[in-house]
Design an enzyme around this catalytic site. Structure first.
Site, short mmCIF file in Angstrom:
data_model
loop_
_atom_site.label_atom_id
_atom_site.label_comp_id
_atom_site.label_asym_id
_atom_site.label_seq_id
_atom_site.Cartn_x
_atom_site.Cartn_y
_atom_site.Cartn_z
CB SER A 196 -1.01 -0.04 1.14
OG SER A 196 -0.40 -0.23 2.38
CG ASP A 217 5.34 4.51 -12.35
OD1 ASP A 217 6.02 3.47 -12.43
OD2 ASP A 217 4.10 4.50 -12.26
CE LYS A 241 -4.93 -2.55 1.73
NZ LYS A 241 -5.19 -1.14 1.42
#
Length: 577
Positions: free
Chosen positions: A299, A310, A324
């Site tokens: 998470s 990214d 998650k």
């Protein structure tokens, strides 16, 4: 009868009709047919409870039925929408608040007795006179031994409001007389940053246990401390970090990214797309960075790792994360209980949702996912990782995948060398933990003389702790296997000594010891030495850049949501009260 009274019934009738019309209009306008569906369903549930209460053959506690039904109803939605009973709400919140009011001890339960494993420095219990190794046998004049001794009951009795008193009776060493101590409850810190030190002359290391209220200020303190030692590279270790508050992960990522870069966005059926972007005020936007993850990173850890990956800001090393990508909203109920309801999914900057697949209702495959990964060899070989989700691309055009966790840029598997059935049984049975606690408890005076990891480790090396453990384990039901012990000697020694160091010193010393021969740490230092921490564009992916997800740049921060959106259910390790 005057004219006014004569028309009163007519006016009342017209008012009722208009009220019904307006109510129906707004119900349909804002809720469609949902209102009638919810009313119908809740009416059926109420009818059922009334019938059972009125007509069932035996007396039934309807409140107990409701308490049991709540988790079942939420489990039909997704794996992370949960119900928290009134008595468990405080503990659930304390895990992430950063502090609570209690007596300031770490404890474990052995043989139906509460053992003080550690006394928090300068905390209420230390000031009162309690010591590590004490056995708590009475609380507020009542015996506290036997089947009543549970983690939950101990926390209930020992936590409380600030400046309130609790009377604690302890047995110390071989004494038979109970000592009585009055402890005044105080604020107990719960640290998120559990280790911060230099791996070498240039590389700073920070271990983050979870993402709570105080994670970001703790990070800044750790960075400042490392800055005094002139660190040039930074490792952030999120292995085993199951998550916490979305806002803390966003604040942390903001420290390393540049102005305008997307950190994460959330979106749900009733939750409009909400973007969180870097404001450009971070002090560490250019420092070489490595983030460590594994299957226990979930998470909020995945939010941070995904933002770094990214945006091609640093290198991710380790094993694939948990997967998650669901965001929970804490909602308090009238009786003090609480639900954590999934209200949105979060998406990394490339547009991928990290959430691994699940089916509504009881889903054994979801619960057993990590076991299945282990059995399929994913913990040991990168080739065993299955990418079932779609491809996305980082800002440099590198391929990343959605639909099941963050896949590291550099895979470092678990070492299988030396693993035997004896080692597995010794570690999984809890015997090593039990041995470490009892050995320290029996030798506290001698061991307390060693104040650093280096001093204590030198002493432990002379002891031959593997042999001591093998003798202890044989007396406690684990058959001695000399050939297997020899083959697993280094693994056994590492595990046993790590727990002894933890029990005698602290969590940072424990972490530092484990990192000394950690292959992920070795690979991290190699990456920094080779100047490879900033990912380079993937030439094979350049032509695919046009497929990159487009963002809605009109969305902005909504800071009011940072503190309340949660992305995991806290887990409890060693109990602190």
């Amino acid at each position: 009868m005057n004219r006014k009274n004569r028309f009163m019934p007519l006016w009342l009738a017209l008012s009722v009709v208009v009220g019904v019309f307006i109510g129906s209009f707004f119900a349909n306008r804002f809720s469609g047919n949902r209102l009638s569906i919810i009313n119908s369903g809740s009416n059926k549930l109420n009818d059922l409870l009334h019938i059972v209460d009125d007509q069932y053959v035996d007396t039934v506690n309807v409140n107990d039925l409701v308490e049991k039904a709540m988790p079942t109803i939420l489990s039909e939605l997704d794996p992370h929408s949960v119900y928290i009973t009134q008595k468990d709400v405080q503990q659930a919140n304390d895990d992430l608040k950063g502090s609570f009011f209690g007596v300031g001890i770490e404890f474990t339960i052995r043989k139906d007795t509460l053992h003080v494993q550690n006394v928090i420095s300068n905390g209420p219990s230390e000031r009162a006179g309690l010591l590590a190794g004490d056995l708590i046998v009475e609380i507020d004049g009542e015996p506290f031994v036997g089947k009543d001794v549970t983690n939950e009951e101990a926390m209930h009795r020992l936590k409380g409001d600030k400046d309130t008193k609790v009377q604690i009776g302890v047995l110390r060493g071989k004494e038979k007389k109970v000592r009585q101590y009055t402890v005044i409850r105080g604020e107990i810190p719960m640290k998120s940053v559990t280790a911060a030190y230099m791996l070498d002359s240039k590389t700073g290391y920070i271990k983050i246990k979870n993402f709570g209220d105080k994670t970001y200020p703790e990070l800044l303190i750790a960075l400042a401390s490392l800055g005094q030692e002139d660190f040039e590279n930074l490792v952030i270790d999120l292995r085993g970090n199951t998550g916490g508050y979305l806002g803390s992960a966003v604040q942390m990522a903001n420290e390393f990214l540049t102005r305008g870069q997307l950190i994460v966005y959330t979106e749900g059926r009733r939750s409009q797309r909400q973007e969180y972007r870097c404001d450009g005020r971070g002090s560490y936007q250019n420092i070489p960075l490595v983030v460590l993850i594994d299957e226990g990173s979930a998470s909020a850890s995945e939010i941070f790792a995904g933002a770094i990956q990214d945006n091609d800001r640093g290198t991710i090393i380790g094993r694939r994360s948990f997967g998650k990508g669901l965001v929970q909203q804490p909602i308090s109920l009238h009786d003090g209980s609480m639900i954590r309801l999934t209200v949105a999914r979060y998406y990394s900057p490339s547009g991928r949702c990290i959430q691994k697949p699940y089916t509504s209702g009881a889903d054994p495959s979801y619960e057993e996912d990590l076991i299945n990964r282990y059995q399929h060899g994913e913990f040991f070989s990168q080739d065993s990782i299955k990418h079932e989700g779609p491809e996305y691309h980082t800002s440099n055009g590198r391929v990343v995948y959605g639909g099941g966790g963050i896949t590291p840029d550099i895979f470092v598997g678990e070492d299988t060398l030396g693993i035997t059935s004896y080692y597995k049984e010794a570690s999984m049975s809890g015997l090593i933990l039990q041995f470490a606690y009892e050995y320290v408890d029996d030798n506290r005076q001698k061991l307390s003389a060693y104040k650093t990891k280096r001093e204590l480790l030198a002493y432990l090396k002379k002891l031959n702790t593997v042999e001591l453990f093998a003798n202890y384990a044989e007396k406690n039901g684990l058959k001695r296997r000399n050939l297997m012990i020899q083959k697993s000697h280094s693994l056994l020694e590492r595990y046993i000594n790590s727990r002894l160091i933890y029990n005698v010193l602290d969590e940072e010393s424990w972490t530092e010891y484990l990192n000394d021969d950690d292959p992920a740490i070795r690979e991290t230092l190699r990456v920094f030495s080779a100047g490879e921490s900033f990912p380079k564009p993937d030439a094979s992916s350049e032509q695919k850049k046009s497929k990159k997800v487009a963002y809605d740049y009109r969305a902005t921060h909504n800071k009011s949501k940072l503190a309340v959106l949660m992305v995991h259910e806290p887990v409890v390790g060693i109990v602190i009260v």
